[in-house]
Design an enzyme around this catalytic site. Structure first.
Site, PDB file in Angstrom:
ATOM      1  N   ASP A  38       0.672  -1.283   0.455  1.00  0.00           N
ATOM      2  CA  ASP A  38      -0.382  -0.058   0.373  1.00  0.00           C
ATOM      3  C   ASP A  38       0.842   1.300  -0.072  1.00  0.00           C
ATOM      4  O   ASP A  38       2.401   0.996   0.477  1.00  0.00           O
ATOM      5  CB  ASP A  38      -0.831   0.132   1.409  1.00  0.00           C
ATOM      6  CG  ASP A  38      -2.435  -0.777   1.019  1.00  0.00           C
ATOM      7  OD1 ASP A  38      -2.914  -1.079   0.172  1.00  0.00           O
ATOM      8  OD2 ASP A  38      -2.658  -0.835   1.787  1.00  0.00           O
ATOM      9  N   HIS A 182       3.810  -2.657   2.868  1.00  0.00           N
ATOM     10  CA  HIS A 182       4.120  -0.652   2.863  1.00  0.00           C
ATOM     11  C   HIS A 182       5.174  -0.408   1.887  1.00  0.00           C
ATOM     12  O   HIS A 182       6.321  -0.985   2.408  1.00  0.00           O
ATOM     13  CB  HIS A 182       4.209  -0.050   4.396  1.00  0.00           C
ATOM     14  CG  HIS A 182       2.388   0.097   4.566  1.00  0.00           C
ATOM     15  ND1 HIS A 182       1.284  -0.824   5.619  1.00  0.00           N
ATOM     16  CD2 HIS A 182       0.855   0.617   4.601  1.00  0.00           C
ATOM     17  CE1 HIS A 182       0.261  -0.538   5.448  1.00  0.00           C
ATOM     18  NE2 HIS A 182       0.075   0.594   5.154  1.00  0.00           N
TER      19      HIS A 182
END
Length: 214
Positions: A38, A182
């Site tokens: 992400d 991430h």
């Protein structure tokens, strides 16, 4: 920074494009996992791509539109390397608190940026923070988007240490899991450092890897 998210194993496998020709109980035994990232692209994205390539794994990148606009060549690189690029909103707001027009902008502007640099329009939306309600689901569906959440969250964004990230993932992965990591939104050096160990261990356990449709 994620709050929560979960999908049934069979639903996850379906979103990943894994054919569910058997009964749900049998499908749940498939040793398939999805690695997702992400908040990118960022300066850590090429490092993530290098590790993925080292282990022959493709992942799904849920990208923030304003970061795509800032680093378009990285989005192109992610896609050219065989990964899936999907929508994570334009500026990472809680989509539950937006008007219909604001929601549409967050999704459509990001779609345009991603399509401009990959030639592909995302089919999935990952709401920031995993913040979903009936309105978010309905608005996403109206824009042709499937909601894509996760089942394993090592909270790597909090930088708990390389070993903690690795151990939290490996301790919770099951067939059909979707792992949230991430590559953007801050210092992701611990995530990069943990990734190789995660992929090596999952391969040793016999897992294969799937992405959302490209």
């Amino acid at each position: 920074m994620p709050r929560a998210g979960a999908l049934a194993v069979t639903a996850v496998l379906g979103l990943l494009g894994v054919t569910l020709s058997a009964a749900p109980a049998a499908a749940a035994s498939k040793k398939v996992v999805s690695i997702t990232f992400d908040d990118g692209p960022s300066l850590y994205t090429p490092q993530v791509l290098k590790v993925l390539a080292q282990y022959g794994v493709h992942a799904t990148f849920f990208e923030v539109g304003q970061n795509v606009a800032a680093h378009p060549s990285l989005t192109s690189l992610v896609y050219r390397r065989g990964n899936s690029v999907q929508n994570h909103s334009w500026s990472h707001p809680d989509l539950r608190h937006l008007s219909a027009a604001q929601f549409q902008y967050q999704v459509s502007a990001t779609d345009r940026q991603i399509q401009a640099h990959t030639g592909h329009r995302p089919c999935c939306l990952r709401p920031p923070y995993g913040a979903v309600d009936a309105t978010v689901r309905d608005r996403a569906a109206a824009l042709g988007k499937k909601i894509a959440l996760w089942t394993v969250d090592p909270r790597d964004w909090s930088r708990p240490g390389t070993a903690a990230i690795r151990d939290r993932v490996l301790g919770h992965v099951r067939p059909g899991s979707v792992v949230l990591l991430h590559d953007g939104g801050g210092d992701r050096s611990q995530t990069v450092a943990a990734l190789g160990g995660i992929l090596k261990a999952l391969k040793a356990r016999g897992y294969t890897f799937a992405t959302w449709a490209r």
